[in-house]
Structure formats: structure tokens, C-alpha cells
Scaffold this motif. Sequence first.
Motif, PDB file in Angstrom:
ATOM      1  N   TYR A 361       0.819  -1.207   0.000  1.00  0.00           N
ATOM      2  CA  TYR A 361       0.000   0.000   0.000  1.00  0.00           C
ATOM      3  C   TYR A 361       0.862   1.269   0.000  1.00  0.00           C
ATOM      4  CZ  TYR A 361      -4.166  -2.758   0.839  1.00  0.00           C
ATOM      5  OH  TYR A 361      -5.198  -3.649   0.713  1.00  0.00           O
ATOM      6  N   VAL A 362       0.424   2.240  -0.806  1.00  0.00           N
ATOM      7  CA  VAL A 362       1.015   3.576  -0.808  1.00  0.00           C
ATOM      8  C   VAL A 362      -0.082   4.561  -0.450  1.00  0.00           C
ATOM      9  CG1 VAL A 362       2.729   2.993  -2.551  1.00  0.00           C
ATOM     10  CG2 VAL A 362       0.541   3.971  -3.272  1.00  0.00           C
ATOM     11  N   ALA A 363       0.329   5.721   0.021  1.00  0.00           N
ATOM     12  CA  ALA A 363      -0.621   6.806   0.286  1.00  0.00           C
ATOM     13  C   ALA A 363      -0.810   7.588  -1.001  1.00  0.00           C
ATOM     14  CB  ALA A 363      -0.101   7.713   1.398  1.00  0.00           C
ATOM     15  N   GLY A 364      -1.979   7.481  -1.594  1.00  0.00           N
ATOM     16  CA  GLY A 364      -2.218   8.154  -2.869  1.00  0.00           C
ATOM     17  C   GLY A 364      -3.672   8.059  -3.277  1.00  0.00           C
ATOM     18  N   GLU A 365      -3.922   8.224  -4.558  1.00  0.00           N
ATOM     19  CA  GLU A 365      -5.257   8.057  -5.131  1.00  0.00           C
ATOM     20  C   GLU A 365      -5.146   7.049  -6.263  1.00  0.00           C
ATOM     21  OE1 GLU A 365      -6.954  11.760  -6.268  1.00  0.00           O
ATOM     22  OE2 GLU A 365      -7.017  12.564  -4.228  1.00  0.00           O
ATOM     23  N   GLU A 366      -6.051   6.101  -6.305  1.00  0.00           N
ATOM     24  CA  GLU A 366      -5.951   5.014  -7.276  1.00  0.00           C
ATOM     25  C   GLU A 366      -5.905   5.507  -8.728  1.00  0.00           C
ATOM     26  OE1 GLU A 366      -6.515   1.900  -9.949  1.00  0.00           O
ATOM     27  OE2 GLU A 366      -7.992   3.502  -9.657  1.00  0.00           O
ATOM     28  N   PRO A 367      -6.756   6.475  -9.132  1.00  0.00           N
ATOM     29  CA  PRO A 367      -6.670   6.944 -10.524  1.00  0.00           C
ATOM     30  C   PRO A 367      -5.316   7.585 -10.847  1.00  0.00           C
ATOM     31  CG  PRO A 367      -8.760   7.605  -9.531  1.00  0.00           C
ATOM     32  CD  PRO A 367      -7.907   7.090  -8.425  1.00  0.00           C
ATOM     33  N   LEU A 368      -4.760   8.313  -9.879  1.00  0.00           N
ATOM     34  CA  LEU A 368      -3.463   8.941 -10.130  1.00  0.00           C
ATOM     35  C   LEU A 368      -2.367   7.888 -10.243  1.00  0.00           C
ATOM     36  CD1 LEU A 368      -3.521  12.078  -7.768  1.00  0.00           C
ATOM     37  CD2 LEU A 368      -4.535  11.756 -10.027  1.00  0.00           C
ATOM     38  N   CYS A 369      -2.410   6.886  -9.359  1.00  0.00           N
ATOM     39  CA  CYS A 369      -1.405   5.824  -9.421  1.00  0.00           C
ATOM     40  C   CYS A 369      -1.503   5.055 -10.733  1.00  0.00           C
ATOM     41  CB  CYS A 369      -1.587   4.864  -8.242  1.00  0.00           C
ATOM     42  SG  CYS A 369      -1.172   5.582  -6.630  1.00  0.00           S
ATOM     43  N   TYR A 370      -2.722   4.762 -11.140  1.00  0.00           N
ATOM     44  CA  TYR A 370      -2.897   4.034 -12.397  1.00  0.00           C
ATOM     45  C   TYR A 370      -2.363   4.840 -13.581  1.00  0.00           C
ATOM     46  CZ  TYR A 370      -5.023   1.593 -16.316  1.00  0.00           C
ATOM     47  OH  TYR A 370      -5.205   0.924 -17.492  1.00  0.00           O
ATOM     48  N   SER A 371      -2.729   6.128 -13.647  1.00  0.00           N
ATOM     49  CA  SER A 371      -2.280   6.970 -14.755  1.00  0.00           C
ATOM     50  C   SER A 371      -0.764   7.101 -14.766  1.00  0.00           C
ATOM     51  CB  SER A 371      -2.932   8.352 -14.655  1.00  0.00           C
ATOM     52  OG  SER A 371      -2.530   9.179 -15.724  1.00  0.00           O
ATOM     53  N   LEU A 372      -0.177   7.265 -13.581  1.00  0.00           N
ATOM     54  CA  LEU A 372       1.286   7.379 -13.470  1.00  0.00           C
ATOM     55  C   LEU A 372       1.973   6.145 -14.034  1.00  0.00           C
ATOM     56  CD1 LEU A 372       4.001   8.426 -12.299  1.00  0.00           C
ATOM     57  CD2 LEU A 372       3.287   7.453 -10.097  1.00  0.00           C
TER      58      LEU A 372
END
Length: 475
Positions: A361-372
Motif C-alpha cells: 500500500y502507498v498513500a495516494g489516489e488510485e486513478p493517479l497511481c494508475y495513470s502514473l
Amino acid sequence: MAEIDRQALDRVSLKIPILSAVLTEDTLAFRRSRPLLGILALALVVAVALPLINITIIFPAYSKLLIATIETGAVRLAAHTIPPSEKYGKLTHQSMESPRLLADIYRLEKNFELLKIGLYSPEGATLYSSDASEITTINKNPQFLRVVAKGGIDSKLGTTTKPGPGGLKKRVDMVITTVPLMNDGEFLGAFEFQFDISDVKSNMDRFNTYATYGSIITSLCILLGVIGLLSKESSRLKALRQADRLRADVDRITRHDLKSPLVGALNGISYLKQYTETNAEQREVLDEMHNTVIVGLDLINRSLDIYKMETGKYQYTPVGVDIASTCHQVAADLSGLAAERNVTIRIIREDAPEDEADALYVAGEEPLCYSLLANLVKNGVEASEPDRTVDIILSSNGEVTIEVHNTGAVPETIRDNFFDKYTTAGKQDGTGLGTYSARLLTRTMGGDITMRSSEEAGTTITVTLPKHDSTETGA
């Protein structure tokens, strides 16, 4: 088919930010204005330097040249004034009993309009002077014994006064030159000449003044011209920025309005799926259309989010995101592109055995992580030669590190500005926004991103993101 549509929409999503983002024209404008700024700095330097050069170098050089010319004349006068009978012996008071010497000195005073003539013995006693009160006095000038007595010529600029029209005192510029009389290295005495250079110095000062004013005026004209060009350039760039902001606003509104027909299409597809009899093939097509519209809406929302990130208006709400699961999702979604290019995508866990069930787990937002990750892996696949692999390497040690490695090398020309906006190389349809948005997304989530590349080792992009306590996710 769904995979192909997703890839097409992903390419569209990369092109959308180029219209929506606030363009970094300030940096580009500054670079374009550097020649003008350089000319401005040069004009300032010239405006200050030319008067200083005139005062500290040119004026003294003119004075030295004038003194050197007068010294040459003084040496000749001294050589022709001393009669042959006095050329080989030291000058004494008895030397002044020579009628020829006195006659020659008199002619010098009248013919050359000298201000003063003095004749000194080797000891500095005044044997003759145009000023009778100085006769028999001792020349106490330190330069007489230090320079003249050793065969050197002592010259200096000076001023005096003499009667002018109406009994007024007139200032006179002069050069005082003391010339030694030598015989086989023996000091015999010395002549002192005072030349009136008022007219020459006046003309020289006038020329130097005109030259100084001319250089200052020329420099100021250049300076004003450059300031005018910079002002014009500033106005042009301001107009461009206003136009860019207007275009960005229009694009943002257009993208927002695009959501309405997509929502309508989504409702229509949902209606057909729910209330229309369809066979298996038709249902598959409707499912693909449904997924494609969902992706399109997601991409439009993401492009609007990118604009908010650039302008600092994005409302970031970090939660626990299973980055391992996201990596597997990205690999699955890009499998079609990888298969077309005969490239293998591998996911490697360095901190645990490779197992999709092992969450990270990371602290983030799933859409941002996916796009990155989608941006980085997609670039890695496109930069790879056939029969190569793109590795996604996960590790955790205080922070979560994600390395995306491919065997291709980034061209040296763009390595220094790899993450800058619009930086691209080797892609006909490249926009140069993939790595830029990757850095923007990473920094929005409080992480960091770096790149290293070489012909031997390939290219590795390293992303570090804050770790999230998995116990808080409920996982």
C-alpha cells in the motif's frame, strides 16, 4: 477490441493536457529574450565603461604622448644649446661667462616662446634661470638627484599664471622637462625647459570631452533601443499568455461539455443492454462500448485534474492504494500493446515473493497511481526492441519504490530535460506530456521521480511514494 479502444483513448488523453494546461511560456520566453538581455547588459557596461576608459586610460595616454613628444624636442634643444667648449666638462658658474652660451639661451627664450629656461650644475646649483631670483639657489626637486643625475629625463605637467589682457592673470598649462647633460656616463649638469601647451591641451581636452559625450550618447541610444525591444517583447508575450489562458478556458469548457454526450451514450448503452434482446455477440459489443465510454469519461476527468494540479487547485485526498494490484492491472491493460510489439511486461517484488495476493500500500489516489504507472510502462513498451522485457520492480523500505526498466536508451539530447513539458524524441505522434504528467502526478502524491539512462544499462525510471499503513485500509 476493448484494449485497442483504451489505447486510442489513452493517446487522446495525452493530447488533451497540451490544450488545457497553463503553458510554461515564461521559461521559454526568458530563454528567447536572453540575447536581448545580453545586449542590454552590454549596453549598460559600455555606457559605464567608456567614460571610465577615457578617464583612466585614453586621457593619460594622450598626456604621456604629449610629454614624450616634448621630451624629444627638449633633448634636441639642450644638445644644440651647449657650445662645443662646454660639452665635455661639468657646468659651473664660470660656464656662464661664455657669450655664446648666453646668446643661445636668449634665442631659445625668444624663438621658442618658452615660459622658462633653467641651467643647473651637477650639484643642483642654479647657474641660469629666466627668473633671476632663482640664480644661485639649489634645485631641491628629489627627482633631480634620483633621476636626472643618473641620466634620466624628468617631465611633468604643471600650471602657472601670466599676465593677460586688462592685467588679469591667465592660467597657463605647461610641461616642465629637465634634460641631463652626460658625457660617457658622467653627469655634467642639466637644462630645465618649461613649454607652454595651453592651446594643445585645450584642444586635446575638447576632443576627449566630445569623445566621452559621443560614447555616452551612443551607449544610451543602444540602451534605449534594447529597452524598447524588451518592452515590445514583453507586450507580445503578455498577449500570448492571455491568448493561451483564453484557449485553456475554452478547452476546459469544451472537455466539460463533452461529458454530457458521453453520459448520454452511456445511458443509451445501458438501456440497450437492459431492455433489448441481444445475442452473445451483440452483448459483447455493447460491453466493449460501455467500457470505452467509461474510459473516455475517466480520461476527461483526469485531464481536468491535471490542469488543477498545475494551477494548485487540485483537492488531493490520499488513501491506501494497493500499488502491486495497480501494477498488475496496468500490465493487463497494456498486454495488447506489448503483444503487438512482442515485448514482455514483468512485475518483480524485491521485498517479497512474487504473488498478486501480496498487497503493497502507498498513500495516494488510485486513478493517479494508475495513470502514473500506465504512462511509464506504456513509454517503456514503445521504447523497447522486439523480444525484450519491461520490468516493474517493487520494493519497500520506509517508502515504496517502483522502478520501471526497459532496455532502450533515452537520447542524450533530452536526458537533462526528460521530465519537462513537450519533451519528446523518436515518436511521430509523441506530445512530450507522458513523463511531464508522470512527474506532476508523483509530486502531487508527495513522491519523487528520477531517471537514469545509458546505452549499456538501458533506462530506469524510479518513483518513490509515501508508504501507507495497510491496517488503515481495512485490507
